[in-house]
Design an enzyme around this catalytic site. Structure first.
Site: not given
Length: 403
Positions: A21, A136, A216, A247, A276, A362
């Site tokens: 990449r 899943s 998405h 997004k 966090t 991916t």
């Protein structure tokens, strides 16, 4: 052991496969999306970005930028701590209320990224429910897979978007056993859409919870941008809706929406949330402005779908293969990792068009592609130029293959 030698050999293997990449160094131009500057070894050049996940250009919207400036001036840069220790700002609370309202749920919980919200929530729910089995979808995102793996719960994989296979597998389990069905609405690489209502039918039949990743889809579908579940009128049937702010909403962060008890449970037990530092208040303020705008404005969604349809028609006209789907994602299929990168490099270097090659892991080997995401801010002239550029390259490739 020479550790650096090991690292280099592994990287060399990726290069040989065509899967190494390379990051394109870009500078987005505020107020001029999708235009950017590409910085390279010898100078810089203007480019048009065709693969951004800022699907609606909201990262450039004046209301979003203005809200972030105001919050920055009011609160400073960082949150100052975890949510539990000095880090819960008023903007975080407002954002969680906006998200709960968006999905018509009792509550919502903010995370630093969509990856973290999936990982932390799935690992906490599946790991703490005694004897839980996670079912899943085989095409689920890496963050969901990692969350389930970290939970150490029993896992079953069901065929992609296949409610009947899900039913078959649920029927084999103890009726009293806790069960969690995890899937996505819009799958980011192929752009296909899950049959949410049918999956809910099966889950309800067997008393299973449902976990829907809408990253998405939020902002892009439904009358207020609540995603495919809102568009299809089934949001109320889902146990957990997970989404992102990075997004269509144009900033950064992830979240879950669900019952007050479920969100409080995750808030109280998820290590990925507890330990966090909270997102900066300015980020939360920008997200609030973006969500509020897209709850009332259809213009961005309508324009985006129009530009997607125009691009698909142009690709058909010039004979460039693209994967048919009902979403805003346009995968141009190449099928070879080296060739995919060559096409991407030529588009960037010769035509000033940036489309990142998508290779293994991916997507599966042999399905390498260019993933194009038209936005409402891409003009008709941009579409024509992209199509002409692809046509030139495709024509040369066809001649080369024929020879």
């Amino acid at each position: 052991m020479n550790y650096d030698t090991f690292f280099r050999k592994q990287i060399d293997g990726l290069r040989r496969e065509g899967n190494y990449r390379v990051f394109a160094e870009l500078e987005r131009h505020a107020g001029q999306f999708p235009k950017a500057t590409h910085y390279k070894e010898r100078g810089e050049a203007p480019v048009t970005v065709w693969c951004s996940n800022d699907y609606l250009g909201m990262g450039q919207h004046p209301a979003v930028i203005g809200a972030m400036h105001e919050a920055l001036d009011r609160c400073g840069a960082g949150a100052g701590g975890t949510r539990n220790i000095a880090g819960t700002n008023h903007y975080h609370v407002m954002l969680e209320r906006e998200l709960a309202d968006l999905h018509h749920t009792d509550a919502a919980l903010l995370f630093n990224s969509g990856y973290m919200s999936n990982w932390a929530t799935l690992s906490t729910l599946a790991g703490r429910l005694p004897g839980c089995v996670v079912l899943s979808d085989e095409s689920n995102h890496a963050s969901m897979i990692e969350g389930v793996r970290h939970s150490r719960a029993n896992k079953r994989i069901w065929r992609h978007n296949d409610p009947e296979d899900l039913r078959r597998q649920l029927a084999q389990l103890d009726p009293d056993q806790p069960k969690l069905v995890a899937f996505e609405s819009v799958y980011s690489m192929d752009g296909d859409i899950a049959p949410i209502a049918e999956i809910c039918d099966v889950a309800e039949e067997f008393g299973a919870m449902t976990y829907l990743d809408e990253v998405h889809a939020v902002g892009l579908y439904g009358p207020r941008g609540g995603g495919i579940s809102e568009r299809d009128g089934v949001a109320h049937r889902l146990t957990v809706i997970e989404g992102t702010l990075a997004k269509a909403f144009g900033v950064v962060g992830g979240y879950i929406a669900g019952s007050a008890a479920l969100c409080d449970f995750v808030r109280s037990f998820a290590s990925g949330f507890i330990f966090t530092t909270a997102v900066p208040p300015a980020v939360a303020a920008g997200a609030v402005a973006s969500i509020r705008h897209l709850k009332t404005s259809q213009a961005e969604r309508i324009r985006q779908q129009s530009q997607v349809a125009k691009l698909r028609r142009r690709l058909d006209a010039i004979g460039v293969p693209h994967y048919a789907n009902p979403s805003h994602i346009v995968p141009v299929m190449v099928g070879d990792p080296v060739l995919c990168k060559q096409i991407s490099d030529r588009l960037l270097d010769e035509f000033g068009v940036y489309v990142q090659p998508i290779n293994y892991p991916t997507v599966p080997r042999g399905t390498e592609r260019l993933r194009i995401t038209p936005s409402p801010l891409h003009t008709d002239a941009d579409i024509e130029y992209l199509a002409d550029s692809l046509a030139t390259i495709w024509s040369e490739l066809s001649l080369r293959r024929a020879a």
